[in-house]
Design a protein around this motif. Sequence first.
Motif, mmCIF file in Angstrom:
data_model
loop_
_atom_site.group_PDB
_atom_site.id
_atom_site.type_symbol
_atom_site.label_atom_id
_atom_site.label_comp_id
_atom_site.label_asym_id
_atom_site.label_seq_id
_atom_site.Cartn_x
_atom_site.Cartn_y
_atom_site.Cartn_z
ATOM 1 N N LYS A 72 0.839 -1.194 0.000
ATOM 2 C CA LYS A 72 0.000 0.000 0.000
ATOM 3 C C LYS A 72 0.883 1.256 0.000
ATOM 4 N N LYS A 73 0.367 2.336 -0.594
ATOM 5 C CA LYS A 73 1.220 3.519 -0.791
ATOM 6 C C LYS A 73 0.727 4.767 -0.060
ATOM 7 N N THR A 74 -0.600 4.915 0.041
ATOM 8 C CA THR A 74 -1.126 6.164 0.598
ATOM 9 C C THR A 74 -1.876 5.889 1.901
ATOM 10 N N VAL A 75 -1.812 6.832 2.826
ATOM 11 C CA VAL A 75 -2.522 6.689 4.094
ATOM 12 C C VAL A 75 -3.219 8.000 4.426
ATOM 13 N N SER A 76 -4.448 7.912 4.910
ATOM 14 C CA SER A 76 -5.193 9.102 5.289
ATOM 15 C C SER A 76 -5.350 9.184 6.799
ATOM 16 N N PHE A 77 -5.106 10.388 7.358
ATOM 17 C CA PHE A 77 -5.348 10.644 8.781
ATOM 18 C C PHE A 77 -6.445 11.697 8.910
ATOM 19 N N PRO A 78 -7.163 11.715 10.049
ATOM 20 C CA PRO A 78 -8.251 12.682 10.223
ATOM 21 C C PRO A 78 -7.765 14.126 10.141
ATOM 22 N N ASN A 79 -6.585 14.403 10.717
ATOM 23 C CA ASN A 79 -6.026 15.749 10.640
ATOM 24 C C ASN A 79 -4.561 15.700 11.048
ATOM 25 N N ALA A 80 -3.937 16.863 11.045
ATOM 26 C CA ALA A 80 -2.484 16.908 11.252
ATOM 27 C C ALA A 80 -2.083 16.634 12.697
ATOM 28 N N SER A 81 -3.063 16.519 13.596
ATOM 29 C CA SER A 81 -2.683 16.333 14.996
ATOM 30 C C SER A 81 -2.285 14.888 15.312
ATOM 31 N N PHE A 82 -2.499 13.969 14.381
ATOM 32 C CA PHE A 82 -2.131 12.571 14.626
ATOM 33 C C PHE A 82 -0.662 12.319 14.264
ATOM 34 N N VAL A 83 0.209 13.155 14.844
ATOM 35 C CA VAL A 83 1.633 13.131 14.475
ATOM 36 C C VAL A 83 2.261 11.770 14.735
ATOM 37 N N GLN A 84 1.904 11.155 15.867
ATOM 38 C CA GLN A 84 2.575 9.913 16.221
ATOM 39 C C GLN A 84 2.303 8.819 15.212
ATOM 40 N N GLY A 85 1.073 8.716 14.761
ATOM 41 C CA GLY A 85 0.750 7.718 13.753
ATOM 42 C C GLY A 85 1.369 8.067 12.410
ATOM 43 N N SER A 86 1.190 9.320 11.976
ATOM 44 C CA SER A 86 1.641 9.675 10.629
ATOM 45 C C SER A 86 3.162 9.619 10.512
ATOM 46 N N ASP A 100 -10.096 7.882 -0.255
ATOM 47 C CA ASP A 100 -9.653 7.018 -1.344
ATOM 48 C C ASP A 100 -8.224 6.507 -1.167
ATOM 49 N N CYS A 101 -7.657 6.718 0.015
ATOM 50 C CA CYS A 101 -6.306 6.216 0.275
ATOM 51 C C CYS A 101 -6.311 4.697 0.461
ATOM 52 N N ASP A 102 -5.132 4.094 0.328
ATOM 53 C CA ASP A 102 -5.006 2.640 0.503
ATOM 54 C C ASP A 102 -5.219 2.251 1.975
ATOM 55 N N VAL A 103 -4.802 3.146 2.869
ATOM 56 C CA VAL A 103 -4.966 2.897 4.302
ATOM 57 C C VAL A 103 -5.694 4.095 4.900
ATOM 58 N N ILE A 104 -6.712 3.819 5.694
ATOM 59 C CA ILE A 104 -7.469 4.913 6.318
ATOM 60 C C ILE A 104 -7.375 4.775 7.832
ATOM 61 N N VAL A 134 -16.977 1.926 6.307
ATOM 62 C CA VAL A 134 -16.700 0.498 6.183
ATOM 63 C C VAL A 134 -17.051 0.006 4.769
ATOM 64 N N HIS A 135 -18.195 0.449 4.239
ATOM 65 C CA HIS A 135 -18.596 0.027 2.889
ATOM 66 C C HIS A 135 -17.624 0.544 1.839
ATOM 67 N N HIS A 136 -17.317 1.834 1.950
ATOM 68 C CA HIS A 136 -16.430 2.458 0.964
ATOM 69 C C HIS A 136 -15.065 1.764 0.955
ATOM 70 N N ALA A 137 -14.540 1.520 2.154
ATOM 71 C CA ALA A 137 -13.227 0.878 2.245
ATOM 72 C C ALA A 137 -13.270 -0.524 1.660
ATOM 73 N N SER A 138 -14.345 -1.231 1.945
ATOM 74 C CA SER A 138 -14.470 -2.603 1.457
ATOM 75 C C SER A 138 -14.532 -2.625 -0.072
ATOM 76 N N GLU A 139 -15.281 -1.688 -0.652
ATOM 77 C CA GLU A 139 -15.373 -1.618 -2.120
ATOM 78 C C GLU A 139 -14.035 -1.255 -2.756
ATOM 79 N N ASN A 140 -13.318 -0.333 -2.113
ATOM 80 C CA ASN A 140 -12.031 0.126 -2.655
ATOM 81 C C ASN A 140 -10.871 -0.803 -2.326
ATOM 82 N N GLY A 141 -11.117 -1.777 -1.442
ATOM 83 C CA GLY A 141 -10.013 -2.614 -0.991
ATOM 84 C C GLY A 141 -9.040 -1.861 -0.091
ATOM 85 N N SER A 142 -9.516 -0.815 0.595
ATOM 86 C CA SER A 142 -8.631 -0.086 1.522
ATOM 87 C C SER A 142 -8.638 -0.787 2.880
ATOM 88 N N LEU A 143 -7.543 -0.604 3.595
ATOM 89 C CA LEU A 143 -7.449 -1.128 4.952
ATOM 90 C C LEU A 143 -7.779 -0.004 5.930
#
Lengths: 435, 435
Positions: free
Chosen positions: A182-196, A212-216, A239-248
């Motif tokens: 997977k290449k792209t990851v989405s975070f809710p906002n910039a405050s999730f520094v530790q994860g990002s 539409d990222c590979d990982v949400i 959950v539906h959108h991720a399942s259709e897109n194959g995102s984790l």
Amino acid sequence: MGLSFHSNKESLYLQVYDHYKNLIMEHRLPAGSRMPSLRKCAAELKLSRTTIENAYLQLAADGYIIARAQSGYYVTDIAAQDPVSPVSRHSNLPPVKYDFASNGVDHESFRFDLWQRYLKSSLRQSERLLSYGEPQGEADLRQVLADYIRQRRNVNCSADDIVIGAGMQSLLNILCPLIRDKKTVSFPNASFVQGSTIFADYGFDVRYRNKDCDVIYVSPAHMTKWGEIMPVSRRMELVHHASENGSLIIEDDYENEFVYFQRPTPSLFNLAGGHGVVYIGSFSRLLLPSIRLSFMVLPPSLSRQYAAVAERYSQTASKVEQIALCQFIRDGHLTSQTKKLKKLYAQKLKELKNVVQNIFGENCTIQTGAAGTSLALTVPYTRTGLELKKEARMNGLSILILEESADTITLLLSCSSIATDEFEPACRLLKSNLI
Amino acid sequence: MGLSFHSNKESLYLQVYDHYKNLIMEHRLPAGSRMPSLRKCAAELKLSRTTIENAYLQLAADGYIIARAQSGYYVTDIAAQDPVSPVSRHSNLPPVKYDFASNGVDHESFRFDLWQRYLKSSLRQSERLLSYGEPQGEADLRQVLADYIRQRRNVNCSADDIVIGAGMQSLLNILCPLIRDKKTVSFPNASFVQGSTIFADYGFDVRYRNKDCDVIYVSPAHMTKWGEIMPVSRRMELVHHASENGSLIIEDDYENEFVYFQRPTPSLFNLAGGHGVVYIGSFSRLLLPSIRLSFMVLPPSLSRQYAAVAERYSQTASKVEQIALCQFIRDGHLTSQTKKLKKLYAQKLKELKNVVQNIFGENCTIQTGAAGTSLALTVPYTRTGLELKKEARMNGLSILILEESADTITLLLSCSSIATDEFEPACRLLKSNLI
């Protein structure tokens, strides 16, 4: 010595501690002088050697005396130094009087005595502690966690799908290499520094609020720092959108325990039927923040992939603490601690909101959510946030700035580390810094 | 109840524990029956509630009873199960009688009581434990570590250059992103899986014994598993070569404390004058393997780079254990524990070699180094290593296979987890499996 110690056993060593602490601080035992030997002191005070040793250890821990190998204990120069606590001795700042910035645990709520007993019981399992832990985490703790999250979050999984680690970042350091396709990851906002930070370290392209990222990566009970939560309808959609897109989806269930003002919402893991979602849980807001223990539940496909490489990653969490936590949860203490904290924080947050409203009046905007331990306060302010932060800190106030504009500033005020009866003086002090 | 408990205070709760354990295992307290309440039991046995509670907690920890919230303790079905220890109940294998494979700590050498006292003292610092730890590791522990490695390894650094983490992998997870401009890494051999896994995860090209790589990972006191160490001449050579090539050396100083048969060798960090070398130290072989505490010393340029991102990585090591270790080292216990273990392992390894020589005679080859706790034993054997391993395990023997050829097999035998007087029966059992 003409001393009398009360026979209240619990605090006998503390009485000895206080006795010597006073002698040292009053320069009656000057810096460099040798403390009486344990044996001599025990004989003189007619107390057990263990009591004296405990007192000495505490004096040493707090910087009043220092041990020299094969020689004994000596008085330090602490009495000559400024009168702040030994821990913060190195800094020139005054001690923090009111801490609005902390997301620690309420001072009154944690039962140290209870946790200490579990740690002690864990330390008695000496055979078990003489070997390295299981890479995936102790099997009995994983079983207890599987039961716990099934009951509380409808997360159905086996102990084999659970990986324990010292904090969320340790878990992501195992997860990221598993999903390197997977290449792209989405975070809710910039405050999730530790994860990002961890995703960026592995070369992921980090974006915000992009479904539409590979990982949400989402934190449904903590969408904003002031406790907004994700409604069920949006959870289903995601959950539906991720399942259709194959995102984790990575569901960081942070603070799900502190959803007060509506019914607890189902986990994404449960809504997705256990597929395509990694569930992450932690205990830093329930026990001690200083206990580094988190876990993730892997969906079946990732769990198989992990099993093949599990032995390559050593466990990061302390085995003593894992064993203690396992028994602590088994005995029902996590459940009761959660219940207690939930009630406490709901009350405190409501009260903090009242106090802020009273003190800041019409000039302020308050944002609150349905969960968490913080509110966001926006007030008029024309200088920079950095200036405010420094000035407040010099006055003994620790604050967290969320946003600033030319004429307003937004602060995040947490209720967890300040006692309820201190909300008013703390807010008044804050107001005086904002003028 | 007509019971008499000896007043030896230390073990009073253990006497209560044994009493109930026997009642349960003899089915006199059948599965499902409710244990007497703490109060009632304390009154009946004329003991304190705390003593009873400690006994109950231990019974629960060992699986004899289970707590139900707001109801009390109940006897489990443990007496109906097979008589192995509760921990290994899930497996069908017999318990390990002799563990040649472990690199745990000698069973007799670790003073649990002492460590427990330090943990307890650390737990008393409640204010400090209610907040998250410093991302880099507790400042006082870093200072103590800086002093310790300056004295023992001539590693000169400031506390600011030290990063603490829960094990070596946690440290590499911080280091690798800092040196992402580098592409290739060399390891001494394929057995360094834990280190090479992390580098591979970050996209490094992993090679073996290649001194022209961008990063050179070495463990100078642990070049092979049987304790070969890197001679000073090669250390000098390596440092010069790396400096000329602009390569970064990572010096994992694992087991440097156990160099017996020659003078301790200088650290690469020291030989390089503190430039171009990252020094990694850990305590798993000195304290408990289950304590996850390692540290790295960054050279000045990397230390500056790290400082800029330090806040993004949360600390992985337990704060309670950090505080305890700090005081433990300050009081000189790490020094004395190291001294004790060094003497003990040197004796044990020598004795193990004698026993192996006597039992396996002319048919075997023994390899030993100048350090460590293991020797390599090569003997004739025509079946597969996997068969041997399984068969030995069924006979209560845990072994580690280093290499196998068509007609020989090489085992690594560690002396650390077997008592000296058990070397002979353990080796005889091993021999019987090799026929």
